[in-house]
Every structure is written in C-alpha cells, then in structure tokens.
Scaffold this motif. Sequence first.
Motif, short mmCIF file in Angstrom:
data_model
loop_
_atom_site.label_atom_id
_atom_site.label_comp_id
_atom_site.label_asym_id
_atom_site.label_seq_id
_atom_site.Cartn_x
_atom_site.Cartn_y
_atom_site.Cartn_z
N UNK A 1 58.96 37.53 21.93
CA UNK A 1 59.63 38.13 23.09
C UNK A 1 58.85 39.38 23.51
N UNK A 2 59.00 39.81 24.76
CA UNK A 2 58.30 41.03 25.19
C UNK A 2 58.57 42.19 24.24
N UNK A 3 57.52 42.90 23.88
CA UNK A 3 57.64 44.02 22.96
C UNK A 3 57.28 43.68 21.53
N UNK A 4 57.19 42.37 21.21
CA UNK A 4 56.87 41.96 19.84
C UNK A 4 55.39 42.19 19.53
N UNK A 5 55.10 42.31 18.24
CA UNK A 5 53.74 42.36 17.73
C UNK A 5 53.50 41.12 16.89
N UNK A 6 52.41 40.41 17.14
CA UNK A 6 52.05 39.22 16.37
C UNK A 6 50.81 39.53 15.55
N UNK A 7 50.89 39.33 14.23
CA UNK A 7 49.75 39.52 13.34
C UNK A 7 49.24 38.19 12.85
N UNK A 8 47.99 37.88 13.14
CA UNK A 8 47.33 36.76 12.47
C UNK A 8 46.70 37.34 11.21
N UNK A 9 47.04 36.80 10.04
CA UNK A 9 46.73 37.47 8.76
C UNK A 9 46.10 36.49 7.78
N UNK A 10 44.99 36.90 7.17
CA UNK A 10 44.34 36.08 6.17
C UNK A 10 42.83 36.19 6.26
N UNK A 11 42.12 35.75 5.22
CA UNK A 11 40.66 35.88 5.16
C UNK A 11 39.93 34.62 5.62
N UNK A 12 40.67 33.60 6.05
CA UNK A 12 40.05 32.35 6.48
C UNK A 12 39.84 32.30 7.98
N UNK A 13 40.05 31.12 8.58
CA UNK A 13 39.82 30.96 10.01
C UNK A 13 41.07 31.17 10.85
N UNK A 14 42.11 31.76 10.26
CA UNK A 14 43.31 32.09 11.03
C UNK A 14 42.97 33.03 12.18
N UNK A 15 41.90 33.80 12.04
CA UNK A 15 41.49 34.72 13.11
C UNK A 15 41.23 33.99 14.43
N UNK A 16 40.84 32.72 14.35
CA UNK A 16 40.56 31.94 15.56
C UNK A 16 41.81 31.70 16.40
N UNK A 17 42.98 31.85 15.79
CA UNK A 17 44.23 31.56 16.50
C UNK A 17 44.64 32.67 17.46
N UNK A 18 44.12 33.88 17.28
CA UNK A 18 44.52 34.99 18.15
C UNK A 18 44.33 34.70 19.62
N UNK A 19 43.12 34.34 20.06
CA UNK A 19 42.92 34.04 21.48
C UNK A 19 43.76 32.86 21.96
N UNK A 20 43.97 31.86 21.10
CA UNK A 20 44.77 30.70 21.50
C UNK A 20 46.24 31.08 21.69
N UNK A 21 46.73 31.98 20.84
CA UNK A 21 48.10 32.45 20.99
C UNK A 21 48.24 33.24 22.30
N UNK A 22 47.24 34.07 22.59
CA UNK A 22 47.27 34.84 23.84
C UNK A 22 47.26 33.91 25.05
N UNK A 23 46.44 32.87 25.01
CA UNK A 23 46.40 31.91 26.13
C UNK A 23 47.75 31.23 26.32
N UNK A 24 48.39 30.89 25.22
CA UNK A 24 49.69 30.21 25.31
C UNK A 24 50.76 31.17 25.82
N UNK A 25 50.70 32.41 25.39
CA UNK A 25 51.67 33.42 25.88
C UNK A 25 51.50 33.63 27.39
N UNK A 26 50.26 33.56 27.86
CA UNK A 26 50.00 33.77 29.30
C UNK A 26 50.62 32.68 30.15
N UNK A 27 50.96 31.54 29.55
CA UNK A 27 51.56 30.43 30.28
C UNK A 27 53.07 30.53 30.36
N UNK A 28 53.65 31.51 29.65
CA UNK A 28 55.12 31.60 29.63
C UNK A 28 55.66 32.04 30.99
#
Length: 463
Positions: free
Chosen positions: A436-463
């Motif tokens: 929801x607006x105002x939330x903070x989303x943390x992608x966390x871990x030492x693997x390839x979870x970092x790749x999900x940040x831009x994809x989450x942002x793209x999906x949020x932009x479609x809301x």
Amino acid sequence: MAPGLPTAMDRPHFIGIGGAGMSGIAKILAQRGAKVAGSDAKESPTAEALRALGATVHIGHAAEHLADDATCVVVSSAIRADNPELARAAELDIPVVHRSDALARLMDGLRPIAVAGTHGKTTTTSMLAVSLTELGLNPSYAIGGDLDAPGSNALHGEGDIFVAEADESDRSFHKYAPEVAIVLNVELDHHANYASMEEIYESFQTFAGRIVPGGTLVVNADHEGARELTRRLAGSVKAVTYGESQDADVRVLSVVPQGLKSQVTVDLDGSELTFTVSVPGRHYAHNAVAALAAGVALGIPAAELAPALAAYTGVKRRLQLKGEEAGVQVIDSYAHHPTEMTADLEAMRAAAGESRILVVFQPHLFSRTQELGKEMGQALALADASVVLDIYPAREDPIPGVTSELIIEAARAAGADVQAVHDKAEVPAVVAGMAKPGDLVLTMGAGDVTDLGPRILNRLAQK
C-alpha cells in the motif's frame, strides 16, 4: 607510490572473473597494466566494466578460453575441480593462484588495512575507501560490493594505503599481513568450512597474528565474540577497542537517528568528536567508528577523517534504494545471516516511522539454513509481512530435508505474517497485491533476489 605489477601476474586468467572478489583483483591488475583475461557463467555489468578496462571476458567455461601464454590462473574457493579451464591449466603447467594469494601480492609494499568480521566487512571497507579518497590520500581498495557503479568495487590508487575486505569464509584472510586489522564481530557462520566456534576463534586468532610488528588490531568492544577474541590474544598484539562499552578505547557516546542519516558522538583520547554517518542504522554508525579508529591507528588525524566519513552514502545491496512506485519504496538488502537481517530490519524500522515493512527473503545456502533457519525466521518477525523464496544454493548441493519451510515455520512460531512463493516470477504480483502507499519493500538475501527489485517496481507502476 604504489608498487608495480608482480611479474607472474602480468597475463592472468580468472575463472569466475565476474565475482565480487575476483573482479576487484582483475580490475586492479588491469589498471596496473596486466593483460587480463577470464571467464564467467553469464554476462553482467561487471563483465562490461572489465572489458572497458581492456580485459578479455569470455562467457561460459571452456578449455579454449585459457590462452597458452597465460602466466597464472586465478581461482576462488567456489571453483570446482572439474572446471575445464582448470584442467587445461594443469595440461599447460600454468600455475594456479588462489584469489587470496593474488590479493596479498597486490598489497606488497603498501600499508594494508584488512577488514574482517562475520558481518559488516563490505560497508566498513567502503567507508574507509571513500573517506580516504575524500581526503586526497588516493588509496587502493578491494571491496566485496560496488560503491556506485558496476566494477567500482576496486581501484588501483597512487597512494601507499590499500584497504581490503578480508574474507574469513574459507580462511583466505590468513594470507594477508596488514598494518591495521579490523575485527567487527566473530560469530559462527560458513558451516561447510567451520565445525564449531572454537574453529572460528582459532581462525581469527591466526588472522590477528598476521598483523605486522608495530601494527594495530581494531576490535569491537560490544560484541561478545570479538571480546573473547581479544581475551584470547591476551596482549600478543596491540589492540584498540571501540563501541558503547564503558571500557572501549574509542567510546560511542551516542547515535542519534536523523532520517536516513545518523549523528555519532565518540570519546577519543578524552575528547568528544561528533560527525555524520550518511546511512541509517546503529550498526552502520558503529562500522563508521571502526573505520575512524583504523584510520587513526594508521596516523590519520581523527578531526580530518571523521567529517570525510560522511562522504560515504552507501554501497550496492546494503539498504540500497532501488526506486519508488505507487507510493511504495523498494530497498535492497544483502543481509543473509540472522544478525544481519535483524540489524537491517531494526535500522529500517527506526527510519520508517509508521510505514509498514514488507520483506522478500531468499535464504542463501542449504548449510546456513540448516544451522540458522530458526533464527532467520525469528528475524523476519520484525517485518510486518514477509515472502520467503526457495533456498539459493550458490556452490552447494541440496541437503535432504533442508528447505525454506524451516524458516517459515520458525517465523510463524514467532508470530510473523509469512508466506512461501516458490516461483520467483510470481513475486512481483504477490508483492504488488500486498503493498500500500507508504510501505517499504525489502528484497533481502545474498543470491539473485536482488533482480526482483526492478520487477516489483514495474509491477507497482501498473497499479
């Protein structure tokens, strides 16, 4: 002035050249004039950054990638014995050099600061690299993460100081001979290489014993593991302690949050010194104090180094803001050990105010999950809600019965709101549905979870 190029490393070949530690060494060698080549599993911005320096980077591993005139082959502990380039090196009788030995050679003739500890190495090394550069000291440095751009994890400087992240995971930090060594903390981790805390202590004792005569150990006075290490060393090395403990030599008097920054006041030799740390969280403030103590031990005036530390504004994957869409900020965290997870979540809680914190967590390594899965789940209880992915295996084979479910069960037992998502492709939609607006989303871990940040942002932009 910095030393020249070791002759045996004038035409090195790196297997896994895109890795954080390997790419840094390759970059420095290229900057010193070496004809660098290597291979990596896939294309990456780091590979492109190395090519921009003149390095030859092959994608995939094949015997023909190794040139006949290579003077050495550099490997890390992650390279398996059946690697075709390693086999080709044996056929050609080309010397194989471990990453740590290569780094040790690069430090020859300089004044090394080696930063060790179970957590915080990359941040503290980066703080030193940035602040010493800010002071015009032109240090060389090798860091386990990028400062501000792909390939910015290392630099050949013209000054006489070399700042290096010292990795304890495979005991490779035993190869270094620092003038100043930092030990941030000592905890049980890297379970494939260490069977007990006793082995961990012995390893750190060996590291401390490598400090050159007249050198200094900077050690955390607040962390029990680090204090135990100091007791075991029993005056065999000059030690300077830092922290909030009453007996600390560099005592932290206060850490005052100021939004995404902190104001830190320390007592140093009976005088108070206040400076700004430009990243949030008490643990990052303490890392800055460790960097300050190390610089002072090297002879840099505290009054000059303290304000220069404010120039550090973060490193990739260490609470790095990836962007904001639909009123939701997405932040990336490298935390993968329960202590790191707790520290980053507490830092975000202090900075977030009333905002909700949602975590996308990817466990790293089967062995770590087997040993610390319960504690990982307990750490996730600090978030308002979490999504847990399957375990990122890295260099390990699966362990029967060890899955993310160990973490999820522990998290729910601690009262956490947590769900499993086995298909990473589904994560952006799941998170967008939660946020929801105002939330903070943390992608966390030492693997390839970092790749999900831009994809989450793209999906949020479609809301």
